[in-house]
Motif scaffolding. Structure first.
Motif, mmCIF file in Angstrom:
data_model
loop_
_atom_site.group_PDB
_atom_site.id
_atom_site.type_symbol
_atom_site.label_atom_id
_atom_site.label_comp_id
_atom_site.label_asym_id
_atom_site.label_seq_id
_atom_site.Cartn_x
_atom_site.Cartn_y
_atom_site.Cartn_z
ATOM 1 N N PHE A 6 2.769 -5.076 2.134
ATOM 2 C CA PHE A 6 1.473 -4.796 1.541
ATOM 3 C C PHE A 6 0.308 -5.537 2.170
ATOM 4 O O PHE A 6 -0.831 -5.132 2.016
ATOM 5 N N CYS A 7 0.554 -6.640 2.835
ATOM 6 C CA CYS A 7 -0.581 -7.427 3.305
ATOM 7 C C CYS A 7 -0.192 -8.364 4.435
ATOM 8 O O CYS A 7 0.963 -8.509 4.779
ATOM 9 N N ARG A 8 -1.218 -9.003 4.968
ATOM 10 C CA ARG A 8 -1.001 -10.054 5.969
ATOM 11 C C ARG A 8 -0.524 -11.303 5.249
ATOM 12 O O ARG A 8 -0.845 -11.512 4.086
ATOM 13 N N PRO A 9 0.199 -12.174 5.930
ATOM 14 C CA PRO A 9 0.723 -13.374 5.276
ATOM 15 C C PRO A 9 -0.273 -14.533 5.210
ATOM 16 O O PRO A 9 -0.066 -15.586 5.803
ATOM 17 N N ASP A 10 -1.372 -14.328 4.513
ATOM 18 C CA ASP A 10 -2.318 -15.427 4.309
ATOM 19 C C ASP A 10 -2.779 -15.413 2.856
ATOM 20 O O ASP A 10 -2.600 -14.435 2.138
ATOM 21 N N TRP A 11 -3.330 -16.520 2.411
ATOM 22 C CA TRP A 11 -3.684 -16.672 1.003
ATOM 23 C C TRP A 11 -4.766 -15.681 0.574
ATOM 24 O O TRP A 11 -4.706 -15.127 -0.527
ATOM 25 N N ALA A 12 -5.769 -15.441 1.412
ATOM 26 C CA ALA A 12 -6.845 -14.506 1.049
ATOM 27 C C ALA A 12 -6.271 -13.111 0.788
ATOM 28 O O ALA A 12 -6.620 -12.455 -0.201
ATOM 29 N N SER A 13 -5.381 -12.656 1.651
ATOM 30 C CA SER A 13 -4.760 -11.341 1.475
ATOM 31 C C SER A 13 -3.855 -11.325 0.244
ATOM 32 O O SER A 13 -3.818 -10.341 -0.493
ATOM 33 N N ALA A 14 -3.133 -12.415 0.020
ATOM 34 C CA ALA A 14 -2.253 -12.502 -1.146
ATOM 35 C C ALA A 14 -3.039 -12.380 -2.440
ATOM 36 O O ALA A 14 -2.611 -11.691 -3.371
ATOM 37 N N LYS A 15 -4.202 -13.019 -2.510
ATOM 38 C CA LYS A 15 -5.024 -12.938 -3.716
ATOM 39 C C LYS A 15 -5.486 -11.511 -3.970
ATOM 40 O O LYS A 15 -5.518 -11.063 -5.118
ATOM 41 N N VAL A 16 -5.812 -10.789 -2.919
ATOM 42 C CA VAL A 16 -6.227 -9.387 -3.069
ATOM 43 C C VAL A 16 -5.066 -8.564 -3.601
ATOM 44 O O VAL A 16 -5.218 -7.769 -4.536
ATOM 45 N N VAL A 17 -3.895 -8.746 -3.033
ATOM 46 C CA VAL A 17 -2.718 -7.985 -3.464
ATOM 47 C C VAL A 17 -2.372 -8.305 -4.916
ATOM 48 O O VAL A 17 -2.109 -7.403 -5.710
#
Length: 68
Positions: A6-17
């Motif tokens: 679902f996303c790139r492995p970074d915190w900003a992307s994780a928060k969006v997901v």
């Protein structure tokens, strides 16, 4: 860190997901029996880590420890 398709492995992307209202539905519907080889390779460095066991993970996340 979330490392799924679902996303790139970074915190900003994780928060969006995690903020996605369909996130849990997408997890339930994820085809766990057909995970792409490229994704398994990315996960290997985490799953091979000797600290990646329920007891250690539980200290950081009770929920995550249920799936380790």
């Amino acid at each position: 860190m979330i490392i799924i398709d679902f996303c790139r492995p970074d915190w900003a992307s994780a928060k969006v997901v995690l903020g996605d209202s369909n996130f849990l539905k997408r997890l339930y519907e994820y085809d766990k029996d057909n995970v792409p080889e490229a994704l398994l390779k990315k996960l290997k460095k985490y799953t091979d880590n000797p600290k990646f066991v329920s007891e250690a993970v539980e200290k950081v996340s009770k929920v995550c420890s249920l799936v380790v």
